[in-house]
Design a protein around this motif. Structure first.
Motif, PDB file in Angstrom:
ATOM      1  N   SER A   1       1.186  -1.274   0.324  1.00 18.06           N
ATOM      2  CA  SER A   1       0.157  -0.520   0.210  1.00 18.06           C
ATOM      3  C   SER A   1       0.896   1.241   0.214  1.00 18.06           C
ATOM      4  O   SER A   1       0.766   2.510  -1.042  1.00 18.06           O
ATOM      5  CB  SER A   1      -0.511  -0.303   0.825  1.00 18.06           C
ATOM      6  OG  SER A   1      -1.846   1.314   1.567  1.00 18.06           O
TER       7      SER A   1
ATOM      8  N   ASP B   1       2.553   1.784  -3.415  1.00 15.32           N
ATOM      9  CA  ASP B   1       1.618   1.889  -4.105  1.00 15.32           C
ATOM     10  C   ASP B   1       0.832   3.779  -4.322  1.00 15.32           C
ATOM     11  O   ASP B   1       1.281   4.347  -5.343  1.00 15.32           O
ATOM     12  CB  ASP B   1       0.493   1.794  -3.654  1.00 15.32           C
ATOM     13  CG  ASP B   1      -0.695   1.621  -4.960  1.00 15.32           C
ATOM     14  OD1 ASP B   1      -0.490   1.938  -6.455  1.00 15.32           O
ATOM     15  OD2 ASP B   1      -2.065   2.271  -4.893  1.00 15.32           O
ATOM     16  N   SER B   2       1.746   3.800  -3.094  1.00 16.50           N
ATOM     17  CA  SER B   2       1.400   5.273  -2.580  1.00 16.50           C
ATOM     18  C   SER B   2       2.183   6.501  -3.354  1.00 16.50           C
ATOM     19  O   SER B   2       2.247   7.326  -3.230  1.00 16.50           O
ATOM     20  CB  SER B   2       0.717   5.600  -1.477  1.00 16.50           C
ATOM     21  OG  SER B   2       0.350   6.978  -1.065  1.00 16.50           O
TER      22      SER B   2
ATOM     23  N   SER C   1       2.319   2.345  -8.666  1.00 22.23           N
ATOM     24  CA  SER C   1       2.491   1.258  -9.557  1.00 22.23           C
ATOM     25  C   SER C   1       2.489   0.106  -8.230  1.00 22.23           C
ATOM     26  O   SER C   1       2.975   0.668  -7.481  1.00 22.23           O
ATOM     27  CB  SER C   1       3.192   1.619 -10.794  1.00 22.23           C
ATOM     28  OG  SER C   1       4.038   1.250  -9.868  1.00 22.23           O
ATOM     29  N   PRO C   2       2.087  -0.811  -9.242  1.00 22.69           N
ATOM     30  CA  PRO C   2       2.328  -1.872  -8.158  1.00 22.69           C
ATOM     31  C   PRO C   2       3.865  -2.514  -8.577  1.00 22.69           C
ATOM     32  O   PRO C   2       4.804  -1.846  -8.834  1.00 22.69           O
ATOM     33  CB  PRO C   2       1.991  -3.097  -9.135  1.00 22.69           C
ATOM     34  CG  PRO C   2       0.578  -1.775  -9.583  1.00 22.69           C
ATOM     35  CD  PRO C   2       1.531  -1.035 -10.301  1.00 22.69           C
ATOM     36  N   THR C   3       3.820  -2.900  -6.634  1.00 23.33           N
ATOM     37  CA  THR C   3       5.879  -3.050  -6.787  1.00 23.33           C
ATOM     38  C   THR C   3       5.934  -4.922  -6.620  1.00 23.33           C
ATOM     39  O   THR C   3       5.666  -5.584  -7.876  1.00 23.33           O
ATOM     40  CB  THR C   3       6.457  -2.666  -5.281  1.00 23.33           C
ATOM     41  OG1 THR C   3       5.514  -2.460  -4.369  1.00 23.33           O
ATOM     42  CG2 THR C   3       6.457  -1.349  -5.687  1.00 23.33           C
TER      43      THR C   3
ATOM     44  N   LYS D   1      -8.012  -3.719  -8.775  1.00 21.18           N
ATOM     45  CA  LYS D   1      -6.855  -2.582  -9.276  1.00 21.18           C
ATOM     46  C   LYS D   1      -7.327  -1.279  -9.556  1.00 21.18           C
ATOM     47  O   LYS D   1      -7.132  -0.265  -9.147  1.00 21.18           O
ATOM     48  CB  LYS D   1      -7.485  -2.887 -11.349  1.00 21.18           C
ATOM     49  CG  LYS D   1      -6.443  -4.369 -11.654  1.00 21.18           C
ATOM     50  CD  LYS D   1      -6.775  -4.574 -12.941  1.00 21.18           C
ATOM     51  CE  LYS D   1      -6.070  -5.890 -13.249  1.00 21.18           C
ATOM     52  NZ  LYS D   1      -6.001  -6.486 -14.486  1.00 21.18           N
TER      53      LYS D   1
ATOM     54  N   MET E   1      -6.134   0.102  -6.010  1.00 17.34           N
ATOM     55  CA  MET E   1      -4.796   0.750  -5.935  1.00 17.34           C
ATOM     56  C   MET E   1      -4.907   2.360  -7.394  1.00 17.34           C
ATOM     57  O   MET E   1      -3.128   3.009  -7.115  1.00 17.34           O
ATOM     58  CB  MET E   1      -4.263  -0.674  -7.240  1.00 17.34           C
ATOM     59  CG  MET E   1      -3.967  -1.567  -5.618  1.00 17.34           C
ATOM     60  SD  MET E   1      -2.911  -2.903  -6.304  1.00 17.34           S
ATOM     61  CE  MET E   1      -0.825  -1.921  -5.834  1.00 17.34           C
TER      62      MET E   1
ATOM     63  N   ALA F   1      -2.778   5.114  -5.819  1.00 10.93           N
ATOM     64  CA  ALA F   1      -2.205   5.722  -6.277  1.00 10.93           C
ATOM     65  C   ALA F   1      -2.580   7.390  -6.410  1.00 10.93           C
ATOM     66  O   ALA F   1      -1.662   8.459  -6.553  1.00 10.93           O
ATOM     67  CB  ALA F   1      -2.058   5.458  -7.615  1.00 10.93           C
TER      68      ALA F   1
END
Length: 235
Positions: free
Chosen positions: A188, A191-192, A196-198, A208, A211, A215
């Protein structure tokens, strides 16, 4: 039947997730939200804080150490607390955006408020991911794996079964690993910050969309805080 657990705990007493990582996160979020500047709708903040504490106490009593038991009312209370914190903080985010753009509030106080809103946002979204993925924290750890709901997120451990021995040993397949709150808090925050996803990848539309929302809100806070900080330095 009311009061009867809908999930049977696993034989391993250490299998169930610890209560306190998520509990501490909720308490931190409540404190951060409660201490926002007085210009952030004080009446609403008092109501949200009071309701959050009142609803959270029965959950602590029901599962004080490990998350082993779950009923319809406990699941409803948990989701209500999490949803309340998320919605209230998103309202605070809207107020923050207005005050940053209008430039009518005290600069340093507003920058501190931005940090409070951002951290609360990370915690609240992590709680949402934690509560929804694979049926929630109690189902994930206490049900046999074949009965766990389909995943919303794919973690590295879910793919590490064909890696070298010291990595494979921690994989979901080899160790029956399941994510806990700290795992959701980590991605989380990622993403912030990275927008993007890590390490964890969203698999469902709802994951999605959540997220993307997190973001975007993180990006808005960062962009406006930088703009306000630059304007303060220029004065």
């Amino acid at each position: 039947m009311a009061g009867k657990s809908s999930v049977s705990p696993a034989d391993d007493p250490d299998r169930a997730e610890h209560r306190w990582p998520a509990a501490i996160a909720i308490l931190v979020a409540v404190v951060l939200y409660a201490t926002l500047p007085s210009s952030f709708t004080p009446a609403l903040r008092y109501v949200v804080v009071g309701l959050s504490v009142a609803l959270f106490i029965p959950l602590i009593v029901f599962n004080p150490h490990r998350l082993k038991r779950e009923t319809l009312w406990s699941k409803l209370l948990s989701r209500t607390v999490i949803g309340l914190l998320l919605v209230a903080n998103l309202i605070a985010l809207i107020q923050l955006v207005y005050q940053l753009v209008s430039a009518v509030s005290d600069g340093p106080e507003l920058l501190l408020a931005a940090l409070q809103v951002w951290v609360t946002n990370v915690i609240a979204f992590a709680l949402v991911y934690w509560e929804m993925d694979r049926g929630g924290p109690i189902a994930r750890r206490n049900l046999p794996r074949e009965r766990v709901q389909l995943a919303d997120f794919r973690f590295p451990q879910d793919e590490d079964h064909d890696a070298i021995d010291e990595v494979r040993g921690r994989s979901s397949k080899a160790s029956d690993w399941m994510p806990g709150y700290v795992d959701y808090l980590y991605f989380s925050a990622s993403d912030s910050m990275a927008f993007s996803p890590t390490d964890a990848m969203p698999l469902t539309h709802r994951a999605k969309l959540l997220m993307v929302t997190e973001a975007f809100s993180g990006f808005v806070i960062l962009a406006l805080v930088i703009a306000r900080a630059v304007s303060l330095l220029g004065n």
